[in-house]
Design a protein around this motif. Structure first.
Motif, PDB file in Angstrom:
ATOM      1  N   ARG A  24       6.946  -0.045 -11.531  1.00  0.00           N
ATOM      2  CA  ARG A  24       7.335   1.116 -10.727  1.00  0.00           C
ATOM      3  C   ARG A  24       6.085   1.809 -10.183  1.00  0.00           C
ATOM      4  O   ARG A  24       5.075   1.912 -10.868  1.00  0.00           O
ATOM      5  CB  ARG A  24       8.138   2.085 -11.605  1.00  0.00           C
ATOM      6  CG  ARG A  24       8.599   3.349 -10.885  1.00  0.00           C
ATOM      7  CD  ARG A  24       9.267   4.316 -11.853  1.00  0.00           C
ATOM      8  NE  ARG A  24      10.501   3.769 -12.408  1.00  0.00           N
ATOM      9  CZ  ARG A  24      11.693   3.799 -11.787  1.00  0.00           C
ATOM     10  NH1 ARG A  24      11.807   4.359 -10.603  1.00  0.00           N
ATOM     11  NH2 ARG A  24      12.755   3.288 -12.352  1.00  0.00           N
ATOM     12  N   VAL A  25       6.183   2.277  -8.944  1.00  0.00           N
ATOM     13  CA  VAL A  25       5.058   2.977  -8.321  1.00  0.00           C
ATOM     14  C   VAL A  25       5.084   4.447  -8.757  1.00  0.00           C
ATOM     15  O   VAL A  25       6.112   5.107  -8.623  1.00  0.00           O
ATOM     16  CB  VAL A  25       5.191   2.929  -6.776  1.00  0.00           C
ATOM     17  CG1 VAL A  25       4.020   3.659  -6.108  1.00  0.00           C
ATOM     18  CG2 VAL A  25       5.286   1.488  -6.286  1.00  0.00           C
ATOM     19  N   LEU A  26       3.968   4.935  -9.297  1.00  0.00           N
ATOM     20  CA  LEU A  26       3.874   6.353  -9.657  1.00  0.00           C
ATOM     21  C   LEU A  26       2.745   6.976  -8.842  1.00  0.00           C
ATOM     22  O   LEU A  26       1.588   6.553  -8.953  1.00  0.00           O
ATOM     23  CB  LEU A  26       3.564   6.509 -11.143  1.00  0.00           C
ATOM     24  CG  LEU A  26       4.552   5.867 -12.125  1.00  0.00           C
ATOM     25  CD1 LEU A  26       3.998   5.952 -13.551  1.00  0.00           C
ATOM     26  CD2 LEU A  26       5.918   6.539 -12.034  1.00  0.00           C
ATOM     27  N   ASN A  77       7.802   6.187  -6.814  1.00  0.00           N
ATOM     28  CA  ASN A  77       8.960   5.807  -7.638  1.00  0.00           C
ATOM     29  C   ASN A  77       9.648   4.509  -7.245  1.00  0.00           C
ATOM     30  O   ASN A  77      10.620   4.109  -7.883  1.00  0.00           O
ATOM     31  CB  ASN A  77      10.004   6.915  -7.660  1.00  0.00           C
ATOM     32  CG  ASN A  77       9.899   7.675  -8.958  1.00  0.00           C
ATOM     33  OD1 ASN A  77       9.770   7.067 -10.027  1.00  0.00           O
ATOM     34  ND2 ASN A  77       9.904   8.992  -8.864  1.00  0.00           N
ATOM     35  N   GLU A  78       9.143   3.877  -6.198  1.00  0.00           N
ATOM     36  CA  GLU A  78       9.729   2.599  -5.786  1.00  0.00           C
ATOM     37  C   GLU A  78       9.493   1.542  -6.870  1.00  0.00           C
ATOM     38  O   GLU A  78       8.466   1.531  -7.538  1.00  0.00           O
ATOM     39  CB  GLU A  78       9.054   2.173  -4.470  1.00  0.00           C
ATOM     40  CG  GLU A  78       9.589   0.885  -3.909  1.00  0.00           C
ATOM     41  CD  GLU A  78       9.018   0.602  -2.507  1.00  0.00           C
ATOM     42  OE1 GLU A  78       8.546   1.542  -1.819  1.00  0.00           O
ATOM     43  OE2 GLU A  78       9.047  -0.577  -2.126  1.00  0.00           O
ATOM     44  N   VAL A  79      10.463   0.654  -7.033  1.00  0.00           N
ATOM     45  CA  VAL A  79      10.316  -0.429  -7.999  1.00  0.00           C
ATOM     46  C   VAL A  79      10.017  -1.716  -7.233  1.00  0.00           C
ATOM     47  O   VAL A  79      10.705  -2.051  -6.280  1.00  0.00           O
ATOM     48  CB  VAL A  79      11.605  -0.583  -8.832  1.00  0.00           C
ATOM     49  CG1 VAL A  79      11.520  -1.826  -9.718  1.00  0.00           C
ATOM     50  CG2 VAL A  79      11.820   0.666  -9.686  1.00  0.00           C
ATOM     51  N   ILE A  80       8.971  -2.407  -7.655  1.00  0.00           N
ATOM     52  CA  ILE A  80       8.617  -3.682  -7.012  1.00  0.00           C
ATOM     53  C   ILE A  80       9.223  -4.794  -7.863  1.00  0.00           C
ATOM     54  O   ILE A  80       8.866  -4.946  -9.034  1.00  0.00           O
ATOM     55  CB  ILE A  80       7.081  -3.862  -6.952  1.00  0.00           C
ATOM     56  CG1 ILE A  80       6.417  -2.639  -6.313  1.00  0.00           C
ATOM     57  CG2 ILE A  80       6.715  -5.130  -6.192  1.00  0.00           C
ATOM     58  CD1 ILE A  80       4.910  -2.602  -6.526  1.00  0.00           C
ATOM     59  N   ASP A  81      10.143  -5.543  -7.287  1.00  0.00           N
ATOM     60  CA  ASP A  81      10.778  -6.617  -8.054  1.00  0.00           C
ATOM     61  C   ASP A  81       9.995  -7.897  -7.823  1.00  0.00           C
ATOM     62  O   ASP A  81       9.969  -8.427  -6.725  1.00  0.00           O
ATOM     63  CB  ASP A  81      12.236  -6.792  -7.615  1.00  0.00           C
ATOM     64  CG  ASP A  81      13.011  -7.592  -8.657  1.00  0.00           C
ATOM     65  OD1 ASP A  81      12.359  -8.240  -9.515  1.00  0.00           O
ATOM     66  OD2 ASP A  81      14.256  -7.566  -8.609  1.00  0.00           O
ATOM     67  N   ILE A  82       9.315  -8.364  -8.870  1.00  0.00           N
ATOM     68  CA  ILE A  82       8.523  -9.577  -8.681  1.00  0.00           C
ATOM     69  C   ILE A  82       9.160 -10.772  -9.391  1.00  0.00           C
ATOM     70  O   ILE A  82       8.523 -11.795  -9.585  1.00  0.00           O
ATOM     71  CB  ILE A  82       7.067  -9.378  -9.138  1.00  0.00           C
ATOM     72  CG1 ILE A  82       6.992  -8.889 -10.582  1.00  0.00           C
ATOM     73  CG2 ILE A  82       6.349  -8.397  -8.239  1.00  0.00           C
ATOM     74  CD1 ILE A  82       5.570  -8.827 -11.116  1.00  0.00           C
ATOM     75  N   GLY A  83      10.442 -10.644  -9.758  1.00  0.00           N
ATOM     76  CA  GLY A  83      11.152 -11.765 -10.368  1.00  0.00           C
ATOM     77  C   GLY A  83      10.916 -11.828 -11.869  1.00  0.00           C
ATOM     78  O   GLY A  83      10.066 -11.120 -12.417  1.00  0.00           O
ATOM     79  N   VAL A 137       0.849  -1.196   0.000  1.00  0.00           N
ATOM     80  CA  VAL A 137       0.000   0.000   0.000  1.00  0.00           C
ATOM     81  C   VAL A 137       0.881   1.240   0.000  1.00  0.00           C
ATOM     82  O   VAL A 137       1.873   1.305   0.741  1.00  0.00           O
ATOM     83  CB  VAL A 137      -0.903   0.016   1.260  1.00  0.00           C
ATOM     84  CG1 VAL A 137      -1.781   1.254   1.280  1.00  0.00           C
ATOM     85  CG2 VAL A 137      -1.760  -1.236   1.344  1.00  0.00           C
ATOM     86  N   HIS A 138       0.519   2.232  -0.816  1.00  0.00           N
ATOM     87  CA  HIS A 138       1.259   3.493  -0.780  1.00  0.00           C
ATOM     88  C   HIS A 138       1.067   4.172   0.577  1.00  0.00           C
ATOM     89  O   HIS A 138      -0.001   4.054   1.188  1.00  0.00           O
ATOM     90  CB  HIS A 138       0.764   4.421  -1.896  1.00  0.00           C
ATOM     91  CG  HIS A 138       1.577   5.668  -2.032  1.00  0.00           C
ATOM     92  ND1 HIS A 138       1.221   6.834  -1.420  1.00  0.00           N
ATOM     93  CD2 HIS A 138       2.748   5.905  -2.671  1.00  0.00           C
ATOM     94  CE1 HIS A 138       2.130   7.758  -1.698  1.00  0.00           C
ATOM     95  NE2 HIS A 138       3.074   7.216  -2.456  1.00  0.00           N
TER      96      HIS A 138
END
Ligand code: ZN
Length: 331
Positions: free
Chosen positions: A126-128, A114-120, A90-91
Motif C-alpha cells: 500500500r502507498v503511504l 493509500n492506493e494498493v499495488i497488486d503485484i500478484g 510515481v506518486h
C-alpha cells in the motif's frame, strides 16, 4: 539477499557522507517483481541490478516504484523501462519534480495516497504518503507480513535530513501506529528489525533537538542557524555533515517561527561577483578540456596496447630467438 519470503534486497555500495555505505533497491514478490527504487544513474548501480537479476532464476522487474524523487532513488527510471521493460510508478507529488527523468508517459503510472499495488501472488503493498524528508516522500507497506519500505524517511544506520519538520513528525507518528509492523526496509543502510522502537526513537530525537535548540537560544541573543548547529551538534560531527546539520537546525527554527516562538532578523544576501563567476566558469571549461584530452589519451593507449598483441615484439628483438628440432620428429 533475502529479507522475507517475498522481499529481496540489492544493497549497492555508494559513496556519500549523508548515509553510510549502501543504497538499497528492493525486489518484492516473485517472478514478475516490483522494484522499490531504482538506484543512482551510475554504471555500477546498473551492473549490480542486472547481476542480481541474472543470478536469480526467473526474476524480472515488471514494475518500479520510487520512494521519492531524489537522484539516488530515481536515477535509473528511464533505464529500467528501456532495458528491463519495467513500467514506472510515481506518486502524484513526485511527477513535477522528475522532469526529464521519466520514461515516456505510457510507461508511467501515477500513484495516489493509500492506493494498493497488486503485484500478484497475494502481495499487495500500500502507498503511504509520508512527506517530510522531501515533499513527495512515500512509504510502501505490506501489512500481511508487516514489511515497510521507507526510502529516506527512515534510514538503516543514521538519522535523515528533513525538509519540512512538522510533516515529518506527522509521518513518523503515522508509521509508528501501523498495525503489524515488523520490519523496515530503508533506502540506505541495514534492515531495521525493531521498527517501532526506531520510529519512536526518532520522534524523541527530534523532541530532544527542540529542547537543545531552545536551551541554546535561551538568553543568548540573535544566533544564526550555523552557530546554533555548532553548539548543538557533538564536536566530533563529521565536518562534511555540517551543512546538512545546519539545514536540519533550520527546519526546527522554521517550525518555531511558525509557532510564533521566534522572531527572525532577515539576513542579507551577498551580491554575485560577476568577475569571479566568469573566472570560475573559464577555469571549469579549461579543466574540462584537459579531462577530455586525458580520457582520449587513455583510450588511445588502451587501443595501442591491444593492437600491440596483433604483431611480433619487434621493439624488443631485432631478431627473435628461433627454434629448430634436433634430429627428426619421429625417431
Ligand atoms: Zn532522499
Amino acid at each position: 539477499m533475502q529479507v522475507t519470503a517475498n522481499v529481496r534486497v540489492v544493497p549497492i555500495p555508494s559513496e556519500s557522507a549523508m548515509h553510510t555505505g549502501v543504497t538499497n533497491v528492493y525486489l518484492v514478490g516473485s517472478g514478475q517483481v516490483l522494484a522499490i527504487d531504482s538506484g543512482e544513474a551510475l554504471d555500477h548501480h546498473k551492473w549490480m541490478l542486472r547481476g542480481y537479476l541474472a543470478a536469480t532464476e526467473q526474476t524480472e522487474i515488471a514494475l518500479t516504484a520510487i520512494t521519492h524523487h531524489h537522484f539516488d532513488h530515481s536515477g535509473n527510471l528511464k533505464w529500467v523501462h528501456e532495458f528491463l521493460h519495467s513500467d514506472v510508478l510515481v506518486h502524484e507529488r513526485g511527477i513535477p519534480l522528475l522532469k526529464g527523468k521519466l520514461p515516456p508517459p505510457e510507461a508511467v503510472r501515477i500513484l495516489q495516497d493509500n492506493e494498493v499495488i497488486d503485484i500478484g501472488n497475494g502481495v499487495r503493498p500500500r502507498v503511504l504518503f509520508t512527506p517530510g524528508h522531501s515533499v513527495d516522500s512515500v512509504c510502501y507497506y505490506v501489512e500481511d507480513t508487516g514489511v515497510l519500505f521507507t526510502g529516506d524517511t527512515l534510514l538503516g544506520n543514521s538519522t535523515t535530513t528533513v525538509q519540512d519538520l512538522a510533516s515529518y513528525r506527522q509521518s513518523l507518528k503515522m508509521l509508528s501506529e501501523l498495525p503489524n509492523l515488523t520490519v523496515i526496509c530503508p533506502g540506505h543502510g541495514q534492515i531495521v528489525r525493531d521498527p517501532r522502537e526506531r520510529l519512536l526513537g526518532l520522534m524523541e530525537h527530534r523532541a530532544q533537538r527542540d529542547r537543545q535548540i531552545l536551551a541554546t537560544l535561551d538568553g543568548a541573543g540573535p544566533m544564526s542557524a550555523w552557530d546554533i548547529m555548532m553548539k548543538v551538534y557533538p564536536e566530533n560531527l563529521d565536518k562534511r555533515l555540517r551543512r546538512p546539520a545546519t539545514r536540519n537546525v533550520q527546519t526546527h527554527l522554521d517550525q518555531f517561527k511558525q509557532e510564533g516562538r521566534l522572531t527572525e532578523v532577515p539576513g542579507s544576501r551577498r551580491k554575485p561577483n560577476e568577475a569571479k563567476l566568469k573566472r570560475e566558469k573559464e577555469l571549469a571549461k579549461a579543466q574540462d578540456k584537459v579531462l577530455r584530452q586525458a580520457k582520449k589519451i587513455e583510450a588511445e593507449r588502451a587501443t595501442a596496447a591491444l593492437r600491440a598483441q596483433e604483431a611480433p615484439t619487434t621493439a624488443d628483438w631485432s631478431r627473435p630467438p628461433t627454434y629448430e628440432l634436433i634430429g627428426r620428429a619421429k625417431d
